[in-house]
Structure formats: structure tokens, C-alpha cells
Design a protein around this motif. Structure first.
Motif, PDB file in Angstrom:
ATOM      1  N   SER A  10      50.433  49.389  44.807  1.00 12.18           N
ATOM      2  CA  SER A  10      49.004  49.102  44.925  1.00 12.18           C
ATOM      3  C   SER A  10      48.800  47.598  44.851  1.00 12.18           C
ATOM      4  N   LYS A  11      47.935  47.096  45.672  1.00 17.54           N
ATOM      5  CA  LYS A  11      47.720  45.652  45.734  1.00 17.54           C
ATOM      6  C   LYS A  11      46.778  45.239  44.615  1.00 17.54           C
ATOM      7  N   GLN A  12      47.374  45.117  43.437  1.00 17.98           N
ATOM      8  CA  GLN A  12      46.532  44.764  42.308  1.00 17.98           C
ATOM      9  C   GLN A  12      46.485  43.259  42.121  1.00 17.98           C
ATOM     10  N   THR A  13      45.342  42.785  41.674  1.00 13.31           N
ATOM     11  CA  THR A  13      45.205  41.358  41.438  1.00 13.31           C
ATOM     12  C   THR A  13      45.873  40.998  40.116  1.00 13.31           C
TER      13      THR A  13
ATOM     14  N   SER B  93      49.820  35.093  45.560  1.00 11.35           N
ATOM     15  CA  SER B  93      50.063  35.003  46.997  1.00 11.35           C
ATOM     16  C   SER B  93      51.050  36.057  47.510  1.00 11.35           C
ATOM     17  N   ARG B  94      51.558  36.925  46.662  1.00  9.52           N
ATOM     18  CA  ARG B  94      52.675  37.795  47.054  1.00  9.52           C
ATOM     19  C   ARG B  94      52.339  38.689  48.246  1.00  9.52           C
ATOM     20  N   ASP B  95      51.074  39.082  48.377  1.00 13.11           N
ATOM     21  CA  ASP B  95      50.721  39.985  49.472  1.00 13.11           C
ATOM     22  C   ASP B  95      50.687  39.294  50.835  1.00 13.11           C
ATOM     23  N   VAL B  96      50.474  37.990  50.846  1.00 12.96           N
ATOM     24  CA  VAL B  96      50.415  37.299  52.138  1.00 12.96           C
ATOM     25  C   VAL B  96      51.727  36.607  52.485  1.00 12.96           C
ATOM     26  N   LEU B  97      52.649  36.555  51.540  1.00 11.14           N
ATOM     27  CA  LEU B  97      53.933  35.912  51.843  1.00 11.14           C
ATOM     28  C   LEU B  97      54.732  36.789  52.796  1.00 11.14           C
ATOM     29  N   PRO B  98      55.421  36.150  53.767  1.00  6.75           N
ATOM     30  CA  PRO B  98      56.224  36.944  54.702  1.00  6.75           C
ATOM     31  C   PRO B  98      57.464  37.517  54.031  1.00  6.75           C
ATOM     32  N   LYS B 105      60.200  36.956  49.786  1.00  9.58           N
ATOM     33  CA  LYS B 105      58.883  36.375  49.517  1.00  9.58           C
ATOM     34  C   LYS B 105      58.981  35.219  48.528  1.00  9.58           C
ATOM     35  N   ALA B 106      59.754  35.442  47.464  1.00 10.75           N
ATOM     36  CA  ALA B 106      59.892  34.405  46.443  1.00 10.75           C
ATOM     37  C   ALA B 106      60.573  33.160  47.014  1.00 10.75           C
ATOM     38  N   TYR B 163      44.575  27.040  57.198  1.00 12.47           N
ATOM     39  CA  TYR B 163      45.531  27.880  57.928  1.00 12.47           C
ATOM     40  C   TYR B 163      45.012  29.309  58.071  1.00 12.47           C
ATOM     41  N   LYS B 164      44.458  29.840  56.973  1.00  8.50           N
ATOM     42  CA  LYS B 164      43.950  31.214  56.995  1.00  8.50           C
ATOM     43  C   LYS B 164      42.808  31.390  57.983  1.00  8.50           C
ATOM     44  N   ARG B 165      41.991  30.339  58.135  1.00  9.10           N
ATOM     45  CA  ARG B 165      40.796  30.447  58.972  1.00  9.10           C
ATOM     46  C   ARG B 165      41.070  30.175  60.442  1.00  9.10           C
ATOM     47  N   LEU B 166      42.243  29.611  60.756  1.00  4.76           N
ATOM     48  CA  LEU B 166      42.539  29.238  62.137  1.00  4.76           C
ATOM     49  C   LEU B 166      43.005  30.451  62.953  1.00  4.76           C
ATOM     50  N   GLU B 167      42.729  30.401  64.245  1.00  2.00           N
ATOM     51  CA  GLU B 167      43.245  31.423  65.171  1.00  2.00           C
ATOM     52  C   GLU B 167      44.768  31.328  65.199  1.00  2.00           C
TER      53      GLU B 167
END
Ligand SMILES: [Zn+2]
Lengths: 71, 243
Positions: A10-13, B93-98, B105-106, B163-167
Motif C-alpha cells: 500500500s502506498k502509505q505516506t 520519493s520511493r513511489d516515483v523512483l524508477p 530505487k535506493a 520536472y514533474k510538471r513538464l511534458e
């Protein structure tokens, strides 16, 4: 692995409490290694700490090695 | 998120990587530190401030022993500090890291942070061994160094927002923006005011070893934290948990 089935990601903050604790440890650690000139021990053993610079000397080599300005 | 587990993972990773850094330093930077401090001794003998007596040597060895014995402990404390910052940013940031695996990710995040808050400040204000540096300027140098870390770090966060806001096909603009931003800061920030009087091979050798060791710390910290995160999943919730 059977455990995979039991777990949902779950994507928890991040809890704010954890962030505050870690931020304090960050500031404390950086200060101790990078900038302390005896301030911390002076709380315990008084002005003598500034002369002996215990922590400074203990952290001294790491301070240079990690790139902090020293002497 | 199980926050004690999260904090535990972050602290264990940082401390372990810091201890590794301390141990590595015995091989990498200590030989240069010994050489540099011996140069300071020589200067003190020549100026008459100290005499090269057996008593001086005995005290000096005690003093160096104390300094060296601190390397591992100070490494651990350094690791706890820097590792905590890394942990906060990783948590956020873990959810947006590739990457699929948390070690991947780390490593990505660690590479970014290593470059922005270690390498860039290092290029501007490289590490110096003892004998380089005037005691009178130490506060100024500390402020300059810390400021540059903050400028580069917050700059990177700012350009990440862009970066997040750019196309998709314009995302490179954020990278170009950061490079331009940090180049300007690089030029505008005053240089280290101290003259280097020590032999350049000593100074350069020390700098290379210092950068190498700290880089290894960032790498180790990412590997350990990523592995622990993958193993313990502090943000996973077990289904059918009891109420
Ligand atoms: Zn020093």
C-alpha cells in the motif's frame, strides 16, 4: 514464496513523527562530526570541554576525510 | 507505514555504511593524514614551538591514537546523520523512483543525492588534509561549504518540481536548468580563501581518497537500505490483519 500472497503493497505516506526524529538525528550527526568544537561535552563537564576538545579530536580524522572544513 | 521499522531500517543502514566508511578510511585517507600531520610537526619544530623529543613523540602517538580510534565511531555518527537524510528522502520519493526492486530505487536516489549534495560541493570546496587551512577562516569555510550543499540540494528539489510538471519530451529542460543553476552558483560563490602550501601530490592524493571513500559510503548505504526495505517492507500491510 507463499508470503507474497499475504502482503499487499500500500502506498502509505511517511509518518511525520518519523520524519522529525530522522531530521533531528541528521542535524545532530552532522553537527557532531562536522562542526562541534566541544559544545556538546561542555554541557556535561563544563568549560573544560572547550580546552580538551574531546569530540573534536575524536571526530577529527573523519571530519577531514568526509570533506568538512577543519584546520 | 510501520514507523519504528522504518526508522530502524534507516538507522541501521546509515550506521553500517558509516562504520564501513570509517574502516575504509584507515586504508584510504589515514596515510595522507599521517603525512600531513607530520608536516605540521616539522613546521612546529622549525619554528621552535615544539621540540622533537621522545616525550613529544609519546604524547603525539597517544594523541594520534585517540584521533584514529575515533574514525570508526565518527563514521557511524556521520552515517546515522547522512543516512537519516537519505531515509527521509527515500521514504518520500520511493513511489516515483524508477526500478522494481528497492535496491534499484535506493541506488537511483543515492546517485542523485551523492551528485548534488556531495560531488558538486566537493568540486567547489574539495576536502583538505591538515596543514591546509587557516584557523581564522574555519567558520567562514564551514558556512560556505554548508551553504553550497544547501544551494545544490534545494536547487535539485526545485528543479525536480519543475520536472514533474513538464511534458514527457520536455523533461530534459529540468536537467539543463539544474546544470545552469549550479554553474552560476559555482561561479558566484566565493572560493576557499586559504592558500595551499602543502605539496600538491599530498593534497590531491588525499582528495581522491576522500571522494572515493565517501562515494563508497553512499553506495553501501543505498545497497543496505534497499535490501532491508525489500526484505521487511515497512510500508506493506498484511491482508486480513486482526482488529
Ligand atoms: Zn583538522
Amino acid at each position: 514464496m507463499s508470503s507474497v500472497k499475504e502482503i499487499t503493497i500500500s502506498k502509505q505516506t511517511v509518518p511525520i513523527f518519523a520524519v522529525v526524529i530522522l531530521a533531528l538525528i541528521f542535524a545532530f550527526g552532522l553537527f557532531l562530526v562536522g562542526y562541534d568544537q566541544g559544545h556538546l561535552f561542555s554541557v556535561v563537564i563544563g568549560e573544560q570541554a572547550y580546552e580538551d576538545l574531546y569530540l573534536h579530536e575524536l571526530g577529527h580524522d573523519m571530519r577531514h576525510a568526509a570533506g568538512f572544513p577543519c584546520h | 507505514m510501520r514507523q519504528l521499522l522504518f526508522i530502524g531500517i534507516v538507522l541501521v543502514s546509515g550506521f553500517s555504511a558509516g562504520v564501513i566508511l570509517g574502516l575504509i578510511n584507515f586504508v584510504t585517507t589515514e596515510p595522507f593524514l599521517d603525512r600531513a600531520i607530520e608536516l605540521e610537526n616539522k613546521a612546529n619544530f622549525e619554528s621552535g614551538e615544539e621540540k622533537d623529543t621522545p616525550q613529544f613523540r609519546a604524547e603525539y602517538n597517544d594523541y594520534r591514537y585517540w584521533q584514529k580510534s575515533g574514525m570508526v565511531l565518527a563514521g557511524g555518527i556521520f552515517g546515522l546523520g547522512v543516512g537519516s537524510l537519505f531515509g527521509i528522502v527515500f521514504g518520500l520519493s520511493r513511489d516515483v523512483l524508477p526500478g522494481k526492486h528497492h535496491v534499484q530505487k535506493a541506488l537511483v536516489l543515492s546517485g542523485l543525492m551523492w551528485f548534488t549534495i556531495f560531488m558538486m560541493p566537493f568540486f567547489k570546496y574539495p576536502a583538505n588534509p591538515p596543514t591546509v587551512g587557516e584557523p581564522e577562516t574555519v567558520v567562514l569555510r564551514a558556512v560556505l561549504y554548508l551553504s553550497f550543499i544547501a544551494i545544490s540540494g534545494f536547487g535539485a528539489v526545485g528543479f525536480y518540481q519543475l520536472y514533474k510538471r513538464l511534458e514527457k519530451n520536455r523533461k530534459f529542460v529540468a536537467f539543463v536548468g539544474y546544470v545552469a543553476f549550479i554553474s552560476i552558483a559555482f561561479v558566484l560563490m566565493p572560493s576557499n580563501p586559504d592558500k595551499i602550501t602543502a605539496p600538491m601530490d599530498l593534497v590531491n592524493g588525499f582528495r581522491i581518497m576522500s571522494a572515493f571513500s565517501v562515494s563508497l559510503f553512499w553506495f553501501a548505504n543505498a545497497i543496505i537500505l534497499g535490501s532491508l526495505w525489500q526484505r521487511f517492507q515497512p510500508d506493506a500491510r498484511i491482508k486480513f490483519e486482526k482488529h
